[in-house]
Motif scaffolding. Structure first.
Motif, PDB file in Angstrom:
ATOM      1  N   ILE A  81       0.837  -1.191   0.000  1.00 61.92           N
ATOM      2  CA  ILE A  81       0.000   0.000   0.000  1.00 61.92           C
ATOM      3  C   ILE A  81       0.876   1.247   0.000  1.00 61.92           C
ATOM      4  CG2 ILE A  81      -1.778   1.285   1.249  1.00 61.92           C
ATOM      5  CD1 ILE A  81      -2.707  -1.350   2.432  1.00 61.92           C
ATOM      6  N   SER A  82       0.603   2.150  -0.919  1.00 64.41           N
ATOM      7  CA  SER A  82       1.391   3.371  -1.032  1.00 64.41           C
ATOM      8  C   SER A  82       1.233   4.223   0.224  1.00 64.41           C
ATOM      9  CB  SER A  82       0.942   4.173  -2.257  1.00 64.41           C
ATOM     10  OG  SER A  82       1.470   5.489  -2.211  1.00 64.41           O
ATOM     11  N   PRO A  83       2.333   4.756   0.767  1.00 65.84           N
ATOM     12  CA  PRO A  83       2.213   5.640   1.932  1.00 65.84           C
ATOM     13  C   PRO A  83       1.427   6.906   1.619  1.00 65.84           C
ATOM     14  CG  PRO A  83       4.460   5.655   1.052  1.00 65.84           C
ATOM     15  CD  PRO A  83       3.732   4.544   0.366  1.00 65.84           C
ATOM     16  N   LEU A  84       1.271   7.218   0.329  1.00 66.76           N
ATOM     17  CA  LEU A  84       0.512   8.397  -0.058  1.00 66.76           C
ATOM     18  C   LEU A  84      -0.992   8.187   0.080  1.00 66.76           C
ATOM     19  CD1 LEU A  84       2.493   9.429  -3.286  1.00 66.76           C
ATOM     20  CD2 LEU A  84       2.845  10.185  -0.924  1.00 66.76           C
ATOM     21  N   GLU A  85      -1.438   6.924   0.094  1.00 66.61           N
ATOM     22  CA  GLU A  85      -2.868   6.652   0.190  1.00 66.61           C
ATOM     23  C   GLU A  85      -3.267   5.864   1.428  1.00 66.61           C
ATOM     24  OE1 GLU A  85      -4.695   4.062  -2.667  1.00 66.61           O
ATOM     25  OE2 GLU A  85      -3.077   2.594  -2.597  1.00 66.61           O
ATOM     26  N   VAL A  86      -2.290   5.469   2.247  1.00 64.12           N
ATOM     27  CA  VAL A  86      -2.618   4.554   3.341  1.00 64.12           C
ATOM     28  C   VAL A  86      -3.534   5.192   4.386  1.00 64.12           C
ATOM     29  CG1 VAL A  86      -0.544   5.119   4.700  1.00 64.12           C
ATOM     30  CG2 VAL A  86      -1.667   2.891   4.968  1.00 64.12           C
ATOM     31  N   LEU A  87      -3.353   6.486   4.672  1.00 69.04           N
ATOM     32  CA  LEU A  87      -4.199   7.135   5.683  1.00 69.04           C
ATOM     33  C   LEU A  87      -5.640   7.265   5.196  1.00 69.04           C
ATOM     34  CD1 LEU A  87      -1.766   9.904   6.946  1.00 69.04           C
ATOM     35  CD2 LEU A  87      -2.460   7.832   8.148  1.00 69.04           C
ATOM     36  N   GLU A  88      -5.804   7.612   3.936  1.00 69.07           N
ATOM     37  CA  GLU A  88      -7.150   7.695   3.379  1.00 69.07           C
ATOM     38  C   GLU A  88      -7.806   6.317   3.368  1.00 69.07           C
ATOM     39  OE1 GLU A  88      -9.447   9.628  -0.510  1.00 69.07           O
ATOM     40  OE2 GLU A  88      -7.263   9.473  -0.477  1.00 69.07           O
ATOM     41  N   LEU A  89      -7.018   5.294   3.033  1.00 67.92           N
ATOM     42  CA  LEU A  89      -7.534   3.926   3.041  1.00 67.92           C
ATOM     43  C   LEU A  89      -7.897   3.499   4.460  1.00 67.92           C
ATOM     44  CD1 LEU A  89      -8.102   1.270   1.530  1.00 67.92           C
ATOM     45  CD2 LEU A  89      -5.700   0.653   1.910  1.00 67.92           C
ATOM     46  N   TYR A  90      -7.052   3.838   5.425  1.00 68.48           N
ATOM     47  CA  TYR A  90      -7.323   3.487   6.820  1.00 68.48           C
ATOM     48  C   TYR A  90      -8.638   4.123   7.292  1.00 68.48           C
ATOM     49  CZ  TYR A  90      -6.960   3.466  11.902  1.00 68.48           C
ATOM     50  OH  TYR A  90      -7.231   3.312  13.237  1.00 68.48           O
ATOM     51  N   GLU A  91      -8.823   5.402   6.992  1.00 71.94           N
ATOM     52  CA  GLU A  91     -10.054   6.070   7.429  1.00 71.94           C
ATOM     53  C   GLU A  91     -11.269   5.503   6.716  1.00 71.94           C
ATOM     54  OE1 GLU A  91      -8.537  10.356   9.089  1.00 71.94           O
ATOM     55  OE2 GLU A  91      -9.559  10.344   7.156  1.00 71.94           O
ATOM     56  N   PHE A  92     -11.120   5.150   5.456  1.00 74.35           N
ATOM     57  CA  PHE A  92     -12.232   4.514   4.730  1.00 74.35           C
ATOM     58  C   PHE A  92     -12.591   3.184   5.395  1.00 74.35           C
ATOM     59  CE2 PHE A  92     -14.090   1.803   1.509  1.00 74.35           C
ATOM     60  CZ  PHE A  92     -14.975   2.645   0.855  1.00 74.35           C
ATOM     61  N   CYS A  93     -11.573   2.421   5.769  1.00 69.96           N
ATOM     62  CA  CYS A  93     -11.820   1.126   6.424  1.00 69.96           C
ATOM     63  C   CYS A  93     -12.496   1.311   7.776  1.00 69.96           C
ATOM     64  CB  CYS A  93     -10.501   0.374   6.604  1.00 69.96           C
ATOM     65  SG  CYS A  93      -9.790  -0.243   5.070  1.00 69.96           S
ATOM     66  N   LYS A  94     -12.052   2.291   8.559  1.00 66.37           N
ATOM     67  CA  LYS A  94     -12.664   2.539   9.860  1.00 66.37           C
ATOM     68  C   LYS A  94     -14.119   2.961   9.705  1.00 66.37           C
ATOM     69  CE  LYS A  94     -11.077   2.738  13.474  1.00 66.37           C
ATOM     70  NZ  LYS A  94     -11.014   1.748  14.572  1.00 66.37           N
ATOM     71  N   TYR A  95     -14.380   3.862   8.772  1.00 73.92           N
ATOM     72  CA  TYR A  95     -15.735   4.376   8.569  1.00 73.92           C
ATOM     73  C   TYR A  95     -16.673   3.279   8.072  1.00 73.92           C
ATOM     74  CZ  TYR A  95     -19.566   7.247   6.795  1.00 73.92           C
ATOM     75  OH  TYR A  95     -20.818   7.785   6.544  1.00 73.92           O
ATOM     76  N   ASN A  96     -16.147   2.394   7.225  1.00 73.29           N
ATOM     77  CA  ASN A  96     -16.977   1.346   6.624  1.00 73.29           C
ATOM     78  C   ASN A  96     -16.804  -0.014   7.298  1.00 73.29           C
ATOM     79  OD1 ASN A  96     -18.289   2.596   4.023  1.00 73.29           O
ATOM     80  ND2 ASN A  96     -16.171   3.316   4.022  1.00 73.29           N
ATOM     81  N   ASN A  97     -16.083  -0.042   8.407  1.00 71.97           N
ATOM     82  CA  ASN A  97     -15.905  -1.271   9.183  1.00 71.97           C
ATOM     83  C   ASN A  97     -15.311  -2.409   8.351  1.00 71.97           C
ATOM     84  OD1 ASN A  97     -16.032  -2.837  11.525  1.00 71.97           O
ATOM     85  ND2 ASN A  97     -18.057  -3.640  11.012  1.00 71.97           N
TER      86      ASN A  97
END
Length: 440
Positions: A137-153
């Motif tokens: 996972i690119s470090p440029l997108e990992v935070l956005e991906l993490y928040e998407f995962c948290k929001y969508n469980n």
């Protein structure tokens, strides 16, 4: 011999091959891209994007869509879907029409996973997760991906995001999205015991960058900044800093009140000499930091492992730290594991941090792979070499054979195991080793 004329077909054993290159997949791709006989419409996401399709194809792929269009409780031909984004729905539609996935990023794959989960398309869920787990996972997108995962469980991916944040912290905190993350994500970062940075001061400096950006978004005045971020400051380990580090950064920051600065300074010079701020961390232990010059090696290999104890032992090798390392498969007391050993140290000293992940691949698509992971610190020097009789090594997670002796994973008494071996040279031997406490 098949005819070369377009449209002519040859048959053999009830299978058919059509000439002209106009196969079923191409025909359905034209349906996906075009507007031939569309009979339903989906209004997707906050932008109300219109996506048209065919009831029959959507219904064949999902019982949920079938109920929408053909049950007694069927809805109209226009469906409003406000809890999915366009890229995820388009990814699902592409799979429904072609049977294939065409992901351009981990974030798009995760968005498609959420759509597949909503409409109970199991195979697409598996393909989406498989794509993400195989990606770096690119470090440029990992935070956005993490928040998407948290929001969508999407718990299946959260841990991989955390691992990426830990391993590539420097690039993550320099990404544009870092300054945009929400407070819960910042807390998750600050609570990590291991980060690819150099000091607690560096953690504070990056946190301060984010806090200033957040204060601007909230229009906070300078006199309110310190009190507003107290709930996050409690995760900064000020007592793990040196007096010089504290004086060069936090002591000059608007994130702390004058009283808090004085109390921290006094406790750094003589712990317990002054009342410490009630909500601040009392942890004095340093985190596990990995500076940019830390040498590391990531080695991946797929093993075809025989569960017959009489079979010859499998071995592969890789180079790390100017030493050849041998990975060998072992079976002992009804368990299987892999041993990682240096071939010849030549009086070199190592303090190695290792993380080993084993994935037993399922032979049946409807079943998940088995995953095993461990992490440990290992010291190599003359003392440990002598104590082990030159047979010391790093052991992988142990897999009970009874878990492998299952038709889901075994065929002809063999299993396929994908191994990932990450070794990091931390420091010279003699350093005190503290195991990470992820609960702190």
């Amino acid at each position: 011999m098949p005819s070369s004329n377009a449209g002519e077909c040859s048959s053999m054993n009830n299978s058919y091959e059509c000439g002209g290159g106009d196969g079923y997949e191409e025909r359905f791709t034209r349906l996906f891209n075009g507007s031939i006989e569309n009979d339903c419409e989906f209004i997707v996401g906050p932008q109300k994007t219109s996506i048209k399709g065919h009831k029959l194809l959507f219904s064949m792929a999902s019982e949920v869509f079938h109920a929408m269009f053909y049950s007694q409780l069927r809805e109209s031909s226009t469906i409003v879907i406000d809890d999915l984004d366009v890229s995820g729905f388009q990814g699902m539609k592409h799979f429904i029409y072609t049977g294939n996935v065409d992901f351009t990023s981990a974030l798009q794959a995760c968005s498609t996973f959420v759509a597949a989960r909503k409409y109970l398309i199991t195979q697409l869920k598996e393909k989406s997760i498989e794509f993400i787990l195989k990606q770096n996972i690119s470090p440029l997108e990992v935070l956005e991906l993490y928040e998407f995962c948290k929001y969508n469980n999407v718990s299946e991916i959260e841990q991989k995001c955390i691992q990426s944040i830990q391993e590539e912290t420097e690039d993550v905190v320099r990404s544009k999205y870092f300054l945009l993350v929400d407070a819960h994500t910042m807390v998750a970062i600050l609570k990590l015991h291991s980060l690819h940075l150099q000091s607690e001061l560096e953690i504070f400096n990056h946190f301060e960058r984010w806090a200033i950006a957040e204060a601007d978004r909230l229009n906070l005045s300078k006199d309110k900044i310190a009190s507003h971020f107290n709930c996050l400051l409690k995760h900064i380990r000020f007592l793990a800093m040196s007096c010089e580090e504290f004086a060069s950064g936090p002591a000059k920051s608007n994130l702390l009140t004058q009283g808090e600065k004085l109390a921290i300074s006094l406790n750094l010079m003589d712990f317990g000499s002054a009342t410490y701020p009630e909500n601040f961390s009392l942890i004095q232990q340093e985190r596990v930091f990995k500076s940019p010059d830390v040498e590391e090696k990531k080695f991946k290999h797929t093993f075809l492992v025989s569960l017959d104890k009489k079979q010859e032992m499998l071995e592969v090798d890789f180079d790390f730290g100017e030493v050849k390392w041998i990975v060998s498969q072992r079976i002992f007391k009804e368990s299987l594991y892999f041993q990682v050993q240096p071939e010849n140290l030549e009086n070199e000293d190592f303090l190695i941090r290792s993380r080993i992940k084993l994935r037993v691949l399922s032979r049946m698509k409807k079943y998940d792979d088995l995953c095993f992971e461990n992490e440990c610190f290992t010291i190599y020097n003359e003392e440990t070499e002598s104590a082990s009789g030159n047979k010391f090594g790093i052991s992988s997670p142990v897999i009970p054979l009874k878990k492998l002796k299952n038709l889901r994973y075994m065929e002809d008494n063999k299993v396929i195991i994908e191994g990932t071996f990450l070794l990091e040279s931390i420091d010279n031997t003699g350093a005190e080793i503290n195991e990470p406490n992820v609960n702190q």
